[in-house]
Scaffold this motif. Structure first.
Motif, PDB file in Angstrom:
ATOM      1  N   LYS A 127      19.266 104.349  39.257  1.00 13.71           N
ATOM      2  CA  LYS A 127      18.303 105.024  40.133  1.00 13.71           C
ATOM      3  C   LYS A 127      18.630 106.501  40.364  1.00 13.71           C
ATOM      4  O   LYS A 127      17.721 107.312  40.547  1.00 13.71           O
ATOM      5  CB  LYS A 127      18.252 104.316  41.491  1.00 13.71           C
ATOM      6  N   ASN A 193      16.202 108.733  44.586  1.00 12.99           N
ATOM      7  CA  ASN A 193      15.768 108.074  43.361  1.00 12.99           C
ATOM      8  C   ASN A 193      15.179 109.134  42.434  1.00 12.99           C
ATOM      9  O   ASN A 193      14.187 109.793  42.771  1.00 12.99           O
ATOM     10  CB  ASN A 193      14.717 107.009  43.691  1.00 12.99           C
ATOM     11  N   HIS A 195      13.510 108.938  39.853  1.00 14.11           N
ATOM     12  CA  HIS A 195      12.220 108.600  39.248  1.00 14.11           C
ATOM     13  C   HIS A 195      11.073 108.672  40.267  1.00 14.11           C
ATOM     14  O   HIS A 195       9.980 109.125  39.935  1.00 14.11           O
ATOM     15  CB  HIS A 195      12.305 107.212  38.622  1.00 14.11           C
ATOM     16  N   THR A 196      11.352 108.268  41.516  1.00 16.51           N
ATOM     17  CA  THR A 196      10.317 108.340  42.555  1.00 16.51           C
ATOM     18  C   THR A 196      10.404 109.632  43.357  1.00 16.51           C
ATOM     19  O   THR A 196       9.462 109.999  44.048  1.00 16.51           O
ATOM     20  CB  THR A 196      10.445 107.159  43.521  1.00 16.51           C
ATOM     21  N   LYS A 278      11.740 115.725  32.073  1.00 19.40           N
ATOM     22  CA  LYS A 278      11.983 114.286  32.039  1.00 19.40           C
ATOM     23  C   LYS A 278      13.484 114.020  32.047  1.00 19.40           C
ATOM     24  O   LYS A 278      14.248 114.674  31.335  1.00 19.40           O
ATOM     25  CB  LYS A 278      11.353 113.659  30.802  1.00 19.40           C
ATOM     26  N   TYR A 300      14.913 118.787  35.208  1.00 13.44           N
ATOM     27  CA  TYR A 300      16.141 117.995  35.267  1.00 13.44           C
ATOM     28  C   TYR A 300      17.263 118.696  34.512  1.00 13.44           C
ATOM     29  O   TYR A 300      17.031 119.577  33.680  1.00 13.44           O
ATOM     30  CB  TYR A 300      15.914 116.615  34.648  1.00 13.44           C
TER      31      TYR A 300
END
Length: 494
Positions: A127, A193, A195-196, A278, A300
């Protein structure tokens, strides 16, 4: 009066810098104040939060006293900060409830072992992009909440603030007492997290941290609040950027495209590679974090962190008494016997990326009868370059992108022996910008862009710098790297 200056605050492990920039992004002045390193008999490393707050305000005031600039001409403030250092304070009074737990401190190792034994290591890595470690704030926050049952109960009621140094400064400096952090700092806590892009409830429960104790996450170039800077400003000035120090240096170096990389040498060091919009999950011991979120878009990075780089030089000076100043190391290293094969593995509090062994301990190997002060000093400098080279290899393997060039900043980057050895042992070209203080520059640039004072393209165009190119014979490079790997293997416990 025209507002055409930016103040940048760079709050680091050893001290706080205040820097003044003009409307072209040129640094005009800086003011530095150091703060105490509080180390107890157990080796725990702490900072006094009030001292950090007071030094920040004092540094800015001293800066403006030196400058022939009216405080009314300041358009915005930017902040870069030591990242994983963790603070706890009372939400109503703003009073610290403990000294800050410094990023170097491993006092939360027992908490990490317990969480690992409960089988949560893989979900935390999945995560957050970060392996479970006492290095990061989540475990430090858990430790802070365990020190006093009354504080734990108050935290559960929402009366406690838990955050990194950026959140502490934003709270203390802003009239609004804004409780905020940015995405770069949040991504280093092991609670965001990736991703979220929100605080993760499951992760918070694993560490036992109430979500209501955590700051609001904001874009790195947003307005975090308004400050009078302890009465310096007659009218409130916006804080228009907040970034973790390594992220700020990445921005200041102009690493805005995927594949561009920089190394910041400080007390510890950070190697970062911009990997775009990404995330890439590392299988070679580095971590995935957010570079920043600005203009509403996330970028990122892959990153590797080292606990002891510049701190090794401090150890030579303050503990071993081998040198009187860091400036002596270059000449000593150049005078060392070329045939000496001494290696220093600086695992004083374990090894970070790419090994992640908290139980490893420092060692000096390969000494012979000809090993003396110069050879030990050279080994201390060499270990910095070897560690960075380990991280370069890990990132190249994760991304499949050969690193053509490494942009470098930080105090140790002024050591010409170290920079040439870094280029030689890594086989990479190094570019050192003409300007120093890249963390402070990055925060200033982002604040100035956010405030509308700077144009991004103009800021990064035509930057000058010093280049180092590899000159070591390939067989010698391989021999030295094999010797380093063998030395590291001797201290690893897993």
């Amino acid at each position: 009066m025209k507002q055409e200056y930016i103040i940048s605050i760079d709050q680091s492990t050893q001290g706080t810098k205040a820097l003044l920039f003009d409307r072209e992004g040129k640094m005009l002045l800086r003011e530095d104040l150091s703060h105490k390193q509080l180390i107890n008999e157990q080796g725990w490393v702490s900072h006094d939060l009030w001292e950090i707050r007071d030094n920040t305000i004092r540094a800015v005031k001293l800066l403006m006293e030196k400058a022939s600039v009216s405080p009314a001409q300041v358009a915005a403030v930017g902040i870069s900060n030591q990242r994983e250092t963790t603070a706890m304070w009372d939400r109503e009074t703003g009073e610290p409830l403990e000294h800050a737990v410094v990023w170097q401190c491993g006092r939360a190792a027992g908490i990490v072992r317990d969480i690992a034994n409960r089988g949560f290591g893989s979900i935390i890595r999945e995560k957050t992009g970060i392996p479970l470690s006492a290095y990061f704030p989540a475990a430090k926050m858990a430790w802070l909440l365990q020190t006093d049952e009354k504080k734990r109960k108050r935290a559960e009621e929402g009366g406690v603030c838990l955050g990194t140094i950026d959140s502490w400064l934003v709270w203390q400096l802003t009239q609004e007492h804004a409780f905020k952090t940015d995405y770069s700092n949040a991504s280093r806590t092991q609670l965001l997290n990736l991703h979220t892009l929100v605080w993760d409830e499951e992760l918070a429960n694993i560490f036992g941290i109430p979500l209501k104790c955590l700051p609001r996450i904001c874009d790195s170039d947003s307005v975090f609040g308004h400050t009078l800077m302890g009465g310096l400003f007659e009218k409130p000035v916006p804080i228009c950027a907040v970034l973790g120090d390594s992220h700020a240096a990445l921005f200041g170096q102009g690493c805005l495209q995927p594949g561009m990389s920089k190394a910041t040498y400080g007390t510890g060091s950070s190697l970062m590679m911009n990997i775009g919009n990404k995330p890439i999950s590392s299988s070679h011991g580095v971590v995935t974090s957010l570079a920043w979120k600005r203009r509403g878009r996330v970028e990122y990075v892959l990153e590797g962190n080292l606990n002891y780089t510049g701190a090794v030089i401090t150890w030579l000076k303050e503990d071993m008494k081998l040198i009187q100043s860091a400036g002596e190391t270059e000449a000593l290293a150049l005078s060392a016997n070329p045939a000496d094969e001494t290696y220093l593995v600086p695992a004083f509090t374990g090894l970070g990326a790419p090994y992640w062994d908290e139980n490893a301990r420092a060692a000096i190997t390969g000494m012979s009868r000809v090993t003396g002060k110069a050879e030990l000093v050279r080994a201390a400098l060499d270990c910095i370059a070897y560690q960075i080279t380990d991280l370069i290899a890990a990132m190249e393997q994760d991304t499949g992108i050969p690193m053509k060039e490494l942009r470098v900043d930080g105090g140790p980057a002024g050591n010409r022996y170290l920079m040439q050895f870094q280029s030689d042992i890594s086989g990479k070209k190094l570019r050192i910008p003409a300007a120093e203080e890249l963390s402070g520059i990055g925060a200033a640039y982002m604040a100035g862009i956010s405030a509308g004072l700077y144009q991004e393209d103009a800021l990064f165009a035509g930057k000058e710098g010093t280049w180092f190119t590899p000159g070591m014979e390939e067989n010698l490079r391989l021999h030295k790297k094999e010797g380093w790997k063998a030395a590291v293997a001797k201290v690893l416990t897993r």
